[in-house]
Design a protein around this motif. Structure first.
Motif, PDB file in Angstrom:
ATOM      1  N   ILE A 171       1.006  -1.021   0.038  1.00 44.17           N
ATOM      2  CA  ILE A 171      -0.042   0.007   0.050  1.00 44.17           C
ATOM      3  C   ILE A 171       0.965   1.200   0.078  1.00 44.17           C
ATOM      4  O   ILE A 171       1.788   1.456   0.706  1.00 44.17           O
ATOM      5  CB  ILE A 171      -1.062   0.080   0.992  1.00 44.17           C
ATOM      6  N   ALA A 172       0.719   2.069  -1.088  1.00 41.62           N
ATOM      7  CA  ALA A 172       1.580   3.205  -1.115  1.00 41.62           C
ATOM      8  C   ALA A 172       0.834   4.517  -1.163  1.00 41.62           C
ATOM      9  O   ALA A 172      -0.130   4.632  -1.746  1.00 41.62           O
ATOM     10  CB  ALA A 172       2.537   2.938  -2.419  1.00 41.62           C
ATOM     11  N   ASP A 219     -14.803  13.957  -4.553  1.00 44.43           N
ATOM     12  CA  ASP A 219     -13.812  13.456  -5.287  1.00 44.43           C
ATOM     13  C   ASP A 219     -13.230  12.226  -4.737  1.00 44.43           C
ATOM     14  O   ASP A 219     -11.937  12.062  -5.256  1.00 44.43           O
ATOM     15  CB  ASP A 219     -13.007  14.591  -5.659  1.00 44.43           C
ATOM     16  N   LEU A 220     -13.653  11.503  -3.785  1.00 42.58           N
ATOM     17  CA  LEU A 220     -13.045  10.400  -3.221  1.00 42.58           C
ATOM     18  C   LEU A 220     -12.674   9.248  -4.248  1.00 42.58           C
ATOM     19  O   LEU A 220     -13.621   8.951  -5.213  1.00 42.58           O
ATOM     20  CB  LEU A 220     -13.800   9.775  -2.266  1.00 42.58           C
ATOM     21  N   GLU A 221     -11.405   8.765  -4.268  1.00 47.50           N
ATOM     22  CA  GLU A 221     -11.243   7.804  -5.277  1.00 47.50           C
ATOM     23  C   GLU A 221     -10.568   6.600  -4.404  1.00 47.50           C
ATOM     24  O   GLU A 221     -10.671   5.265  -5.151  1.00 47.50           O
ATOM     25  CB  GLU A 221      -9.990   8.299  -6.088  1.00 47.50           C
ATOM     26  N   GLY A 222     -10.182   6.717  -3.045  1.00 48.09           N
ATOM     27  CA  GLY A 222      -9.830   5.442  -2.562  1.00 48.09           C
ATOM     28  C   GLY A 222      -9.541   5.903  -1.145  1.00 48.09           C
ATOM     29  O   GLY A 222      -9.247   6.867  -0.592  1.00 48.09           O
ATOM     30  N   CYS A 223      -9.555   4.721  -0.379  1.00 50.96           N
ATOM     31  CA  CYS A 223      -9.112   4.990   1.326  1.00 50.96           C
ATOM     32  C   CYS A 223      -8.520   3.842   1.561  1.00 50.96           C
ATOM     33  O   CYS A 223      -8.897   2.564   1.473  1.00 50.96           O
ATOM     34  CB  CYS A 223     -10.636   5.112   2.004  1.00 50.96           C
ATOM     35  N   ALA A 224      -7.270   4.037   2.114  1.00 51.36           N
ATOM     36  CA  ALA A 224      -6.693   3.021   2.854  1.00 51.36           C
ATOM     37  C   ALA A 224      -6.676   2.857   4.556  1.00 51.36           C
ATOM     38  O   ALA A 224      -7.213   3.720   5.060  1.00 51.36           O
ATOM     39  CB  ALA A 224      -4.600   3.152   2.724  1.00 51.36           C
ATOM     40  N   ILE A 225      -7.143   1.516   4.819  1.00 48.87           N
ATOM     41  CA  ILE A 225      -7.646   1.433   6.237  1.00 48.87           C
ATOM     42  C   ILE A 225      -6.295   1.006   6.968  1.00 48.87           C
ATOM     43  O   ILE A 225      -5.625  -0.379   6.858  1.00 48.87           O
ATOM     44  CB  ILE A 225      -8.372   0.652   6.288  1.00 48.87           C
ATOM     45  N   LEU A 226      -5.711   1.655   7.962  1.00 49.92           N
ATOM     46  CA  LEU A 226      -4.388   1.190   8.660  1.00 49.92           C
ATOM     47  C   LEU A 226      -4.646   0.875   9.970  1.00 49.92           C
ATOM     48  O   LEU A 226      -5.479   1.524  10.715  1.00 49.92           O
ATOM     49  CB  LEU A 226      -3.367   2.439   8.426  1.00 49.92           C
ATOM     50  N   THR A 272      -5.629  -2.486   4.528  1.00 54.02           N
ATOM     51  CA  THR A 272      -6.125  -2.906   3.495  1.00 54.02           C
ATOM     52  C   THR A 272      -6.592  -1.566   2.587  1.00 54.02           C
ATOM     53  O   THR A 272      -6.371  -0.623   3.240  1.00 54.02           O
ATOM     54  CB  THR A 272      -7.448  -3.762   3.606  1.00 54.02           C
ATOM     55  N   VAL A 273      -7.430  -1.803   1.743  1.00 51.98           N
ATOM     56  CA  VAL A 273      -7.694  -0.551   0.743  1.00 51.98           C
ATOM     57  C   VAL A 273      -9.086  -0.777   0.299  1.00 51.98           C
ATOM     58  O   VAL A 273      -9.430  -1.927  -0.094  1.00 51.98           O
ATOM     59  CB  VAL A 273      -6.769  -0.431  -0.393  1.00 51.98           C
ATOM     60  N   VAL A 274     -10.053   0.304   0.040  1.00 50.20           N
ATOM     61  CA  VAL A 274     -11.126   0.195  -0.483  1.00 50.20           C
ATOM     62  C   VAL A 274     -11.106   1.304  -1.631  1.00 50.20           C
ATOM     63  O   VAL A 274     -10.565   2.343  -1.201  1.00 50.20           O
ATOM     64  CB  VAL A 274     -12.381   0.389   0.351  1.00 50.20           C
ATOM     65  N   MET A 275     -11.645   0.785  -2.907  1.00 45.11           N
ATOM     66  CA  MET A 275     -11.818   1.949  -3.585  1.00 45.11           C
ATOM     67  C   MET A 275     -13.200   2.329  -4.141  1.00 45.11           C
ATOM     68  O   MET A 275     -14.042   1.617  -3.716  1.00 45.11           O
ATOM     69  CB  MET A 275     -11.260   1.232  -5.098  1.00 45.11           C
ATOM     70  N   ALA A 276     -13.433   3.387  -4.565  1.00 41.51           N
ATOM     71  CA  ALA A 276     -14.697   4.171  -4.747  1.00 41.51           C
ATOM     72  C   ALA A 276     -14.951   4.382  -6.139  1.00 41.51           C
ATOM     73  O   ALA A 276     -14.162   4.904  -6.937  1.00 41.51           O
ATOM     74  CB  ALA A 276     -15.068   5.018  -3.723  1.00 41.51           C
TER      75      ALA A 276
END
Length: 245
Positions: free
Chosen positions: A57-58, A213-220, A237-241
Protein backbone atom coordinates in the motif's frame (compact mmCIF):
# COMPACT_ATOMS: atom_id res chain seq x y z
CA UNK A 1 -26.87 4.38 -2.43
CA UNK A 2 -25.74 6.22 -5.53
CA UNK A 3 -23.46 4.28 -7.94
CA UNK A 4 -20.91 7.06 -7.41
CA UNK A 5 -20.26 5.67 -3.96
CA UNK A 6 -20.25 1.99 -4.82
CA UNK A 7 -17.22 0.53 -3.08
CA UNK A 8 -15.08 -2.46 -3.87
CA UNK A 9 -12.75 -4.27 -1.52
CA UNK A 10 -9.12 -4.41 -2.55
CA UNK A 11 -6.89 -6.82 -0.65
CA UNK A 12 -4.05 -4.44 0.09
CA UNK A 13 -2.29 -3.53 -3.13
CA UNK A 14 -0.53 -0.46 -4.45
CA UNK A 15 -3.47 0.77 -6.53
CA UNK A 16 -2.08 0.81 -10.01
CA UNK A 17 -0.90 -2.20 -11.90
CA UNK A 18 -2.36 -5.28 -10.15
CA UNK A 19 -5.25 -3.40 -8.57
CA UNK A 20 -7.30 -6.42 -7.63
CA UNK A 21 -4.51 -8.77 -6.53
CA UNK A 22 -5.72 -11.11 -3.77
CA UNK A 23 -2.51 -11.37 -1.75
CA UNK A 24 -2.30 -9.51 1.55
CA UNK A 25 -0.12 -6.39 1.35
CA UNK A 26 3.55 -6.86 2.09
CA UNK A 27 3.94 -3.45 3.67
CA UNK A 28 2.94 0.21 3.74
CA UNK A 29 5.05 2.90 2.08
CA UNK A 30 4.35 6.53 3.00
CA UNK A 31 6.13 9.18 0.92
CA UNK A 32 6.43 12.76 2.20
CA UNK A 33 6.93 15.00 -0.80
CA UNK A 34 6.28 18.47 -2.21
CA UNK A 35 5.70 20.05 -5.60
CA UNK A 36 8.03 22.86 -4.53
CA UNK A 37 11.05 20.69 -3.65
CA UNK A 38 13.63 20.20 -6.42
CA UNK A 39 14.78 16.90 -4.86
CA UNK A 40 11.30 15.40 -4.92
CA UNK A 41 10.63 14.52 -8.60
CA UNK A 42 13.09 11.57 -8.52
CA UNK A 43 11.32 10.31 -5.39
CA UNK A 44 7.92 10.77 -7.03
CA UNK A 45 9.22 8.67 -9.94
CA UNK A 46 10.49 5.97 -7.57
CA UNK A 47 7.13 6.03 -5.79
CA UNK A 48 5.38 5.45 -9.12
CA UNK A 49 7.51 2.33 -9.64
CA UNK A 50 6.48 1.09 -6.20
CA UNK A 51 2.82 1.67 -7.02
CA UNK A 52 3.06 0.00 -10.42
CA UNK A 53 4.93 -3.01 -9.00
CA UNK A 54 2.06 -3.71 -6.60
CA UNK A 55 2.13 -5.79 -3.44
CA UNK A 56 2.27 -2.86 -1.01
CA UNK A 57 0.00 0.00 0.00
CA UNK A 58 1.63 3.23 -1.17
CA UNK A 59 0.49 6.67 0.02
CA UNK A 60 1.92 10.12 -0.78
CA UNK A 61 1.60 12.96 1.73
CA UNK A 62 2.26 16.42 0.30
CA UNK A 63 3.64 18.71 3.01
CA UNK A 64 3.22 22.47 3.20
CA UNK A 65 6.56 23.72 4.52
CA UNK A 66 7.95 24.29 1.02
CA UNK A 67 5.07 26.56 0.05
CA UNK A 68 6.96 29.73 0.99
CA UNK A 69 9.44 29.09 -1.86
CA UNK A 70 7.14 30.60 -4.49
CA UNK A 71 4.82 27.72 -5.28
CA UNK A 72 2.08 26.49 -2.96
CA UNK A 73 1.74 22.73 -3.39
CA UNK A 74 -1.84 22.20 -4.58
CA UNK A 75 -2.07 18.84 -2.78
CA UNK A 76 -0.42 19.88 0.48
CA UNK A 77 -1.94 20.24 3.94
CA UNK A 78 -0.77 21.11 7.43
CA UNK A 79 -2.18 17.77 8.59
CA UNK A 80 0.22 15.92 6.28
CA UNK A 81 3.09 17.98 7.70
CA UNK A 82 1.92 17.23 11.24
CA UNK A 83 1.92 13.51 10.47
CA UNK A 84 5.51 13.70 9.29
CA UNK A 85 6.56 15.62 12.41
CA UNK A 86 4.75 13.03 14.49
CA UNK A 87 6.85 10.29 12.90
CA UNK A 88 9.99 12.35 13.57
CA UNK A 89 9.15 12.49 17.27
CA UNK A 90 8.41 8.76 17.34
CA UNK A 91 11.82 8.05 15.78
CA UNK A 92 13.69 10.51 18.00
CA UNK A 93 14.52 12.88 15.17
CA UNK A 94 14.81 16.63 15.62
CA UNK A 95 13.76 17.51 12.08
CA UNK A 96 11.98 16.37 8.92
CA UNK A 97 12.98 16.38 5.26
CA UNK A 98 11.68 15.74 1.78
CA UNK A 99 11.61 13.43 0.05
CA UNK A 100 11.23 10.97 2.91
CA UNK A 101 9.67 7.50 2.97
CA UNK A 102 8.35 5.83 6.10
CA UNK A 103 8.04 2.05 5.86
CA UNK A 104 5.42 0.29 8.00
CA UNK A 105 5.45 3.28 10.36
CA UNK A 106 8.74 1.96 11.75
CA UNK A 107 11.68 3.66 10.06
CA UNK A 108 12.57 6.23 7.40
CA UNK A 109 14.44 5.95 4.11
CA UNK A 110 15.51 8.55 1.53
CA UNK A 111 12.51 8.89 -0.77
CA UNK A 112 14.37 8.41 -4.05
CA UNK A 113 16.32 5.31 -2.94
CA UNK A 114 14.13 2.60 -4.43
CA UNK A 115 16.58 -0.16 -3.54
CA UNK A 116 16.69 0.86 0.12
CA UNK A 117 12.89 1.11 0.28
CA UNK A 118 12.39 -2.38 -1.14
CA UNK A 119 15.12 -3.76 1.13
CA UNK A 120 13.38 -2.26 4.15
CA UNK A 121 10.02 -3.74 3.11
CA UNK A 122 11.54 -7.20 2.56
CA UNK A 123 13.55 -6.98 5.78
CA UNK A 124 10.54 -6.17 7.90
CA UNK A 125 8.56 -9.00 6.31
CA UNK A 126 11.38 -11.46 7.03
CA UNK A 127 11.81 -10.23 10.61
CA UNK A 128 8.13 -10.48 11.50
CA UNK A 129 7.63 -6.70 11.49
CA UNK A 130 5.50 -6.65 8.39
CA UNK A 131 1.71 -6.48 8.33
CA UNK A 132 1.06 -9.38 10.68
CA UNK A 133 -2.57 -8.63 11.59
CA UNK A 134 -5.13 -9.35 8.85
CA UNK A 135 -7.44 -6.47 7.94
CA UNK A 136 -10.31 -6.72 5.45
CA UNK A 137 -13.13 -4.38 4.46
CA UNK A 138 -16.31 -4.72 2.41
CA UNK A 139 -19.63 -3.03 1.81
CA UNK A 140 -22.71 -4.79 3.19
CA UNK A 141 -25.96 -3.03 2.36
CA UNK A 142 -25.34 0.60 3.26
CA UNK A 143 -22.49 0.00 5.69
CA UNK A 144 -18.75 -0.44 5.52
CA UNK A 145 -17.62 -3.45 7.54
CA UNK A 146 -14.01 -3.68 8.69
CA UNK A 147 -12.72 -6.92 10.18
CA UNK A 148 -9.43 -7.13 12.06
CA UNK A 149 -7.74 -10.33 13.19
CA UNK A 150 -6.12 -11.12 16.52
CA UNK A 151 -2.61 -10.09 17.45
CA UNK A 152 -0.42 -8.42 20.04
CA UNK A 153 -0.75 -4.89 21.39
CA UNK A 154 -3.14 -2.01 20.80
CA UNK A 155 -3.69 0.16 17.75
CA UNK A 156 -5.94 2.72 16.12
CA UNK A 157 -8.05 2.08 13.03
CA UNK A 158 -7.02 4.91 10.72
CA UNK A 159 -8.66 5.79 7.40
CA UNK A 160 -6.39 7.53 4.89
CA UNK A 161 -8.32 9.05 1.96
CA UNK A 162 -6.43 9.64 -1.28
CA UNK A 163 -6.71 10.68 -4.91
CA UNK A 164 -5.53 8.03 -7.31
CA UNK A 165 -3.78 10.38 -9.76
CA UNK A 166 -3.48 14.15 -10.18
CA UNK A 167 -1.44 15.84 -12.91
CA UNK A 168 -0.13 19.26 -11.89
CA UNK A 169 1.49 22.00 -13.97
CA UNK A 170 4.02 23.54 -11.60
CA UNK A 171 4.23 27.19 -12.61
CA UNK A 172 6.64 28.60 -10.02
CA UNK A 173 9.26 27.55 -7.51
CA UNK A 174 12.09 25.04 -7.80
CA UNK A 175 10.17 22.77 -10.19
CA UNK A 176 8.80 25.58 -12.36
CA UNK A 177 7.76 24.45 -15.84
CA UNK A 178 7.39 20.77 -14.95
CA UNK A 179 4.19 18.82 -15.47
CA UNK A 180 4.10 16.05 -12.88
CA UNK A 181 1.57 13.24 -12.37
CA UNK A 182 1.21 12.44 -8.67
CA UNK A 183 -0.17 9.09 -7.53
CA UNK A 184 -2.13 8.26 -4.36
CA UNK A 185 -1.92 11.75 -2.87
CA UNK A 186 -3.48 11.87 0.59
CA UNK A 187 -6.40 14.25 1.07
CA UNK A 188 -7.50 13.43 4.62
CA UNK A 189 -6.73 11.16 7.59
CA UNK A 190 -9.06 10.22 10.42
CA UNK A 191 -9.17 7.71 13.24
CA UNK A 192 -12.43 5.74 13.38
CA UNK A 193 -11.84 3.09 16.04
CA UNK A 194 -9.51 1.13 18.30
CA UNK A 195 -8.16 -2.42 18.42
CA UNK A 196 -6.88 -4.15 21.57
CA UNK A 197 -5.42 -7.38 20.24
CA UNK A 198 -8.64 -9.35 19.84
CA UNK A 199 -10.59 -10.13 16.68
CA UNK A 200 -12.59 -6.99 16.04
CA UNK A 201 -15.39 -5.97 13.71
CA UNK A 202 -16.12 -2.32 13.05
CA UNK A 203 -19.25 -1.19 11.21
CA UNK A 204 -19.32 2.33 9.77
CA UNK A 205 -22.01 4.16 7.81
CA UNK A 206 -21.51 4.45 4.06
CA UNK A 207 -21.16 8.19 4.57
CA UNK A 208 -17.54 7.71 5.63
CA UNK A 209 -16.79 6.98 1.98
CA UNK A 210 -18.99 9.73 0.58
CA UNK A 211 -16.36 12.46 0.39
CA UNK A 212 -15.99 14.87 -2.55
CA UNK A 213 -13.83 13.42 -5.32
CA UNK A 214 -13.04 10.35 -3.20
CA UNK A 215 -11.12 7.74 -5.16
CA UNK A 216 -9.72 5.47 -2.49
CA UNK A 217 -9.17 4.88 1.19
CA UNK A 218 -6.43 2.93 2.93
CA UNK A 219 -7.43 1.43 6.26
CA UNK A 220 -4.41 1.23 8.54
CA UNK A 221 -4.16 -0.61 11.84
CA UNK A 222 -1.59 1.72 13.41
CA UNK A 223 -0.13 1.87 16.89
CA UNK A 224 0.77 5.17 18.51
CA UNK A 225 3.12 6.48 21.18
CA UNK A 226 2.04 7.72 24.60
CA UNK A 227 2.04 11.22 23.08
CA UNK A 228 -0.32 10.13 20.31
CA UNK A 229 2.25 10.16 17.52
CA UNK A 230 2.01 7.56 14.70
CA UNK A 231 4.07 4.42 15.12
CA UNK A 232 4.20 0.85 13.76
CA UNK A 233 1.56 -0.22 11.24
CA UNK A 234 0.38 -3.75 12.04
CA UNK A 235 -2.11 -4.36 9.24
CA UNK A 236 -3.79 -2.61 6.33
CA UNK A 237 -6.15 -2.88 3.39
CA UNK A 238 -7.70 -0.59 0.77
CA UNK A 239 -11.17 0.18 -0.52
CA UNK A 240 -11.79 1.97 -3.81
CA UNK A 241 -14.84 4.00 -4.76
CA UNK A 242 -16.91 5.19 -7.69
CA UNK A 243 -15.15 5.69 -11.00
CA UNK A 244 -12.13 3.55 -10.07
CA UNK A 245 -13.99 0.27 -9.79
Amino acid sequence: MSPRFLISMVAGVALAGPLFAQDAPKGVVELFTSQGCSSCPPADAAFRKIVEAGGVIALAYHVDYWNYMGWADTLSSKENTERQYGYAQTMGRANVYTPQVIVNGRDHVAGADLGAINKKIDGYAAEGMGLSVPVTAQMRDDQLEIKIGAGQGKANVVMVYFNREKTIDVEKGENSGQKIAYLNSVADVETVGMWEGKETSLTLPASVMQKPDLEGCAILLQSSTADGNPSAILGATVVMAGKNI
